[in-house]
Design a protein around this motif. Structure first.
Motif, PDB file in Angstrom:
ATOM      1  N   LEU A 278      -2.430  48.955   7.602  1.00 22.90           N
ATOM      2  CA  LEU A 278      -1.778  49.258   8.882  1.00 22.90           C
ATOM      3  C   LEU A 278      -0.394  49.866   8.667  1.00 22.90           C
ATOM      4  N   GLY A 279       0.351  49.312   7.725  1.00 23.13           N
ATOM      5  CA  GLY A 279       1.706  49.800   7.440  1.00 23.13           C
ATOM      6  C   GLY A 279       1.689  51.263   7.020  1.00 23.13           C
ATOM      7  N   LEU A 280       0.775  51.574   6.126  1.00 19.85           N
ATOM      8  CA  LEU A 280       0.650  52.953   5.648  1.00 19.85           C
ATOM      9  C   LEU A 280       0.196  53.892   6.777  1.00 19.85           C
ATOM     10  N   ARG A 281      -0.826  53.458   7.487  1.00 20.79           N
ATOM     11  CA  ARG A 281      -1.381  54.323   8.548  1.00 20.79           C
ATOM     12  C   ARG A 281      -0.327  54.620   9.610  1.00 20.79           C
ATOM     13  N   ASP A 282       0.386  53.570  10.032  1.00 22.42           N
ATOM     14  CA  ASP A 282       1.377  53.767  11.088  1.00 22.42           C
ATOM     15  C   ASP A 282       2.556  54.598  10.613  1.00 22.42           C
ATOM     16  N   TYR A 283       2.967  54.439   9.350  1.00 26.26           N
ATOM     17  CA  TYR A 283       4.061  55.272   8.844  1.00 26.26           C
ATOM     18  C   TYR A 283       3.685  56.738   8.988  1.00 26.26           C
ATOM     19  N   PHE A 284       2.491  57.079   8.584  1.00 27.33           N
ATOM     20  CA  PHE A 284       2.066  58.479   8.650  1.00 27.33           C
ATOM     21  C   PHE A 284       1.893  58.928  10.103  1.00 27.33           C
ATOM     22  N   GLN A 285       1.149  58.159  10.879  1.00 31.33           N
ATOM     23  CA  GLN A 285       0.878  58.573  12.261  1.00 31.33           C
ATOM     24  C   GLN A 285       2.160  58.739  13.067  1.00 31.33           C
ATOM     25  N   LYS A 286       3.059  57.754  12.962  1.00 28.90           N
ATOM     26  CA  LYS A 286       4.259  57.785  13.797  1.00 28.90           C
ATOM     27  C   LYS A 286       5.288  58.799  13.305  1.00 28.90           C
ATOM     28  N   MET A 287       5.228  59.154  12.011  1.00 28.41           N
ATOM     29  CA  MET A 287       6.114  60.201  11.491  1.00 28.41           C
ATOM     30  C   MET A 287       5.484  61.584  11.676  1.00 28.41           C
ATOM     31  N   PHE A 308      -5.318  52.122  -1.040  1.00 33.46           N
ATOM     32  CA  PHE A 308      -4.778  51.872   0.298  1.00 33.46           C
ATOM     33  C   PHE A 308      -4.602  53.177   1.071  1.00 33.46           C
ATOM     34  N   ALA A 309      -4.170  54.230   0.378  1.00 39.15           N
ATOM     35  CA  ALA A 309      -3.994  55.517   1.054  1.00 39.15           C
ATOM     36  C   ALA A 309      -5.340  56.022   1.573  1.00 39.15           C
ATOM     37  N   ALA A 310      -6.369  55.893   0.763  1.00 45.08           N
ATOM     38  CA  ALA A 310      -7.695  56.350   1.186  1.00 45.08           C
ATOM     39  C   ALA A 310      -8.177  55.531   2.384  1.00 45.08           C
ATOM     40  N   GLN A 311      -7.933  54.230   2.359  1.00 42.99           N
ATOM     41  CA  GLN A 311      -8.303  53.370   3.484  1.00 42.99           C
ATOM     42  C   GLN A 311      -7.563  53.766   4.759  1.00 42.99           C
ATOM     43  N   ALA A 312      -6.263  54.010   4.612  1.00 35.77           N
ATOM     44  CA  ALA A 312      -5.417  54.217   5.792  1.00 35.77           C
ATOM     45  C   ALA A 312      -5.555  55.623   6.356  1.00 35.77           C
ATOM     46  N   LEU A 313      -5.683  56.621   5.473  1.00 35.26           N
ATOM     47  CA  LEU A 313      -5.584  58.014   5.908  1.00 35.26           C
ATOM     48  C   LEU A 313      -6.909  58.755   5.804  1.00 35.26           C
TER      49      LEU A 313
END
Lengths: 544, 544
Positions: A278-287, A308-313
């Motif tokens: 969630l932390g990774l996904r939201d950092y990317f989405q919100k930025m 984690f990057a593959a999971q999130a993005l």
């Protein structure tokens, strides 16, 4: 009475998006029969805005959002969190408030106990309420409204719960809604439940806690909103790490109807796993970022970050670069390739030997006759950093940092080398916890190559180097670090627990001496009760 | 009565050295006839220890130091600052206290107004005193003792001074000693004087303020302790930026004897100049470093940093590296050489073209067919960073960062490139203030080549590049930045002051968008009322 708990994911300052989410949730819940829709603390602007609260247009936008919602949800009773102007000279400029809105009517409840959580520093912005106590009266119910730390224990006895509810019970409420914005760490879901349960039991009052979900830079909010029956049992736990709007029938929260405690908290590895995704996904989405790049070494840390990057993005948005040197082992490359292929991420290989030789030639006139030392080790790490940042710039991928908490603690990393990156994904995960995570990820399938997990960790910056050449065994090191960092124990106190004196003193010296390196690291996704960053403030210049 | 004000330079946690300084100063002052020797706030441990205050052995060391001083200065009346255990469960663990010690007797005064200065966050550690008010009675005098923010204005009316002295006057003191630790910014010497003078005038009470001097990482303490006569005139100002023990004859502080105001505050450029020299010197001395290295470009910023390093550390401890590229102008090299020779610092030259060509060759398979863009600009800056860090590692020199505040604000700099360095020397100095400083430095002699000062600023990362290609004129830009950063004004409010709307909005967007870069920068020597760093906390992830 039916109350909808709206556990939403806000972006600080994105008023259009937050407002739309709130309106959609409110209208949908109303259509499903909600008598009230409750949102989390500072839901209007997202928690926590920090110094954005100092800008007058930010506060005006909060007012704009409230008005929008009042108009669009005219016939929906909603309870929202927002900053409000104070206006009294010499006091803090704002209140942290709850606003109830329904059919043109508004009722305001202000937070009384302004938290002293070092993660947020609310006292910099908010004045404590001096209003007379009041309840929200709705549908025949008398509802106490609290915000955040109002329900922490403010008494002098840690065993005896004393807080805002002791005042509010004087008004004879039959229900409490606790609007919260409680940041995640792996101890927090349990802790939050224990603290709230004490208040419930003391007053035999049903309680609904609504938390926000989603990450804001390094801070992750896990949701996990809860409904307590008056007997202290949990009637409902909302999902962790997910947006949810859940209807609660308050009649079922009485003493007799909730016969079992439905507390549902996942295990530690699972919590950390989901928090990091969630932390990774939201950092990317919100930025507004889409793609990530990672330097993949064949070791455990970069393997985890790539996973984690593959999971999130999504694997299609992740590319990795293998950067072998003359000191890299064959299995480094084969393990890295195996992971990239398993995850389906694009990989390239850039051998750094020619670049290293170039620097050696340019520096030879100055370094002539001096032995190979940490300079040349760092040089390799920094060349990798330059190559990765060139890929990042050329293709618009954000470089992810792969340092773990053990390394960050003792300074086992190269500034501007492997410490590069826009976000530190596992910088709050000790090496021993990284192993736990890897085993959790592999629980049903070999996703991270077992060889990566089982081989001895190495930076591979000189021939046959192992982490254990310069660091103690991580199993021991991490325990000492935990006592020093999370528990603020002194050397003497840690030694008294049975650890070797010389090792404890050396470890603490390393932690202190490397404060300067941590000062320049990317934001670290916070999953522990004490991450490096603003909540642990040790002076760089200090002899201690 | 003769009171010695001991304005000393402490190192946080260096108890041996701090204790020795205190004992030496006390004995010397006593020998010169002092009836009391007064030290600054938290003088025992140095201000400010941050989370070191959480370690039990740190607090024990404070006790050890007090005992040492009590023994060695048995017959010297001393007034010291120290943290003291609180011991009440549920409260903050410490008090910020003053301890008077003389011939085995001790008297304790605790701070009542725990400051909410975002630079320090005292409330994280200190409980406010609930003690009954008391005075220090000595040599026939009744002395009120205050600590730090006790004498700030706590009333609701900014024009009407209301603070701890309003309570203490009830005990009929004839003198006040204000123990302080007041961090420098260029507005602070005047501000501090104005605030204290209001208290003096309100109660017609002579006041001695003793401040610490010296830098602690980014925070600089300027000294400038003061003695006020009861008519509000300043009788004595202690030197700024220097350790001093100054004897004050309190009889001369009465209404009639001080006939003129001896306020002596140097001009802004002089204050900033001296602050930066002290900040740099203390960072090196207290960290145990000796030598600095700087990448010298021929431009103003690196010239200033080299000058300050030579002033602070001695030219023999400074080495510079010229790193010309294919885009460097001839005058860059000649201006850099002229400065190095004028200052007498060692310089080397490493042309980066061969290294740049190496990266281009390695990256060609991946970048083929894509145009020259910011990737290649950053590549040059990062190659320079790698070379400088190699020199730093090989020879044990600390790399100094040369970014200015205007660049740091709008993100005009390369992460891991020119943003490298262990300490940012002029990162709190706007470009227009850098020009002021350069003219101040050159006021009697051409130290910084006038050509460096007068030419158009350029990063020289592509042919004929000028800062003005991508940035507005610094004279305008810096005013907008000042309104946004120092004054927290919104875009609308800045435009209302007469600035171009598009330019204001673009500038604010740049500042917000580059929060992530500033997160990874070295500590910045603080000289303005609002430096980047802990006192300005803007979320990286936010849409505003």
């Amino acid at each position: 009475m039916k109350i909808a708990l709206a556990q939403l994911n806000y972006c600080v300052g994105n008023f259009e998006q937050n407002t739309k989410k709130i309106i959609d949730a409110a209208l949908k819940a109303k259509a499903e029969g909600a008598d009230l829709v409750a949102f989390s603390e500072l839901s209007i602007c997202g928690y926590f805005p920090f110094d954005c609260l100092e800008f007058s247009d930010f506060i005006e936008k909060c007012q704009w959002a409230l008005d929008q919602i009042a108009e669009k949800c005219h016939d929906v009773p909603v309870l929202l969190g927002t900053p409000l102007h104070n206006g009294i000279e010499g006091q803090k400029p704002l209140f942290n408030a709850a606003v109830f809105m329904y059919q043109g009517k508004r009722q305001v409840f202000k937070k009384k106990h302004i938290g002293d959580n070092p993660l947020f520093d609310e006292r910099k912005y908010f004045e404590a309420s001096h209003d007379e106590d009041q309840l929200l009266e709705l549908a025949g119910h008398r509802i106490a409204i609290t915000l955040g730390d109002d329900l922490a224990n403010h008494g002098s006895d840690p065993m005896l719960m004393e807080n805002r509810m002791d005042e509010l019970v004087g008004l004879k409420p039959d229900l409490c809604i606790a609007m919260a914005a409680s940041a995640f760490d792996y101890t927090m879901p349990r802790y939050r439940c224990d603290v709230l349960r004490q208040t419930v039991l003391k007053h035999e009052l049903p309680l609904l806690m609504v938390n926000q979900v989603g990450a804001q830079t390094h801070l992750i909010f896990d949701g996990g909103s809860m409904a307590f029956a008056s007997n202290g049992y949990i009637d409902t736990t909302l999902p962790f790490f997910e947006e949810t709007v859940q209807m609660i029938e308050t009649d079922s929260l009485c003493y007799y109807r909730t016969a079992e405690d439905r507390l549902a908290i996942p295990e530690k590895a699972s919590l950390i796993h989901d928090a990091l995704v969630l932390g990774l996904r939201d950092y990317f989405q919100k930025m507004g970022f889409k793609n990530a790049i990672i330097g993949l070494s064949g070791g455990l840390d970069s393997a985890l970050v790539t996973y984690f990057a593959a999971q999130a993005l999504g694997a299609e948005n992740v590319r990795v670069v293998l950067l072998p040197s003359q000191f890299s082992t064959d299995h480094s490359v084969s393990d890295a390739v195996a992971l990239a292929e398993k995850l389906g991420v694009h990989y390239d290989t850039v051998a750094i030997k020619p670049l290293y030789d170039g620097f050696e030639a340019s520096l030879k006139p100055f370094f002539e006759g001096r032995p190979f030392d940490v300079t040349e080790e760092n040089l390799q790490a920094r060349i990798r950093g330059v190559v990765l940042m060139a890929f990042s710039n050329k293709f618009g991928n954000v470089l992810l940092n792969t340092s773990n908490k053990s390394e960050a603690a003792v300074g086992y990393g190269t500034l501007y080398g492997d410490m590069c990156g826009g976000l530190s994904v596992i910088g709050d995960v000790y090496k021993s916890e990284a192993y736990e995570l890897a085993r959790f990820i592999n629980r049903t399938d070999e996703i991270i190559p077992w060889h990566t997990i089982e081989k001895a960790p190495s930076a591979e910056l000189r021939p046959n180097q192992k982490d254990s050449d310069s660091l103690p065994d991580y199993a021991i090191l991490d325990q000492i670090l935990y006592q020093y960092i999370e528990c603020s124990k002194s050397a003497e106190e840690i030694v008294a627990q049975g650890f070797d004196k010389a090792l404890v003193e050396r470890t603490i010296r390393l932690v202190n001496r490397n404060e300067f390196k941590r000062h320049q690291v990317a934001p670290i996704l916070r999953v522990s009760p004490r991450a490096f960053g603003t909540e642990r403030v040790i002076p760089i210049v200090a002899k201690f």
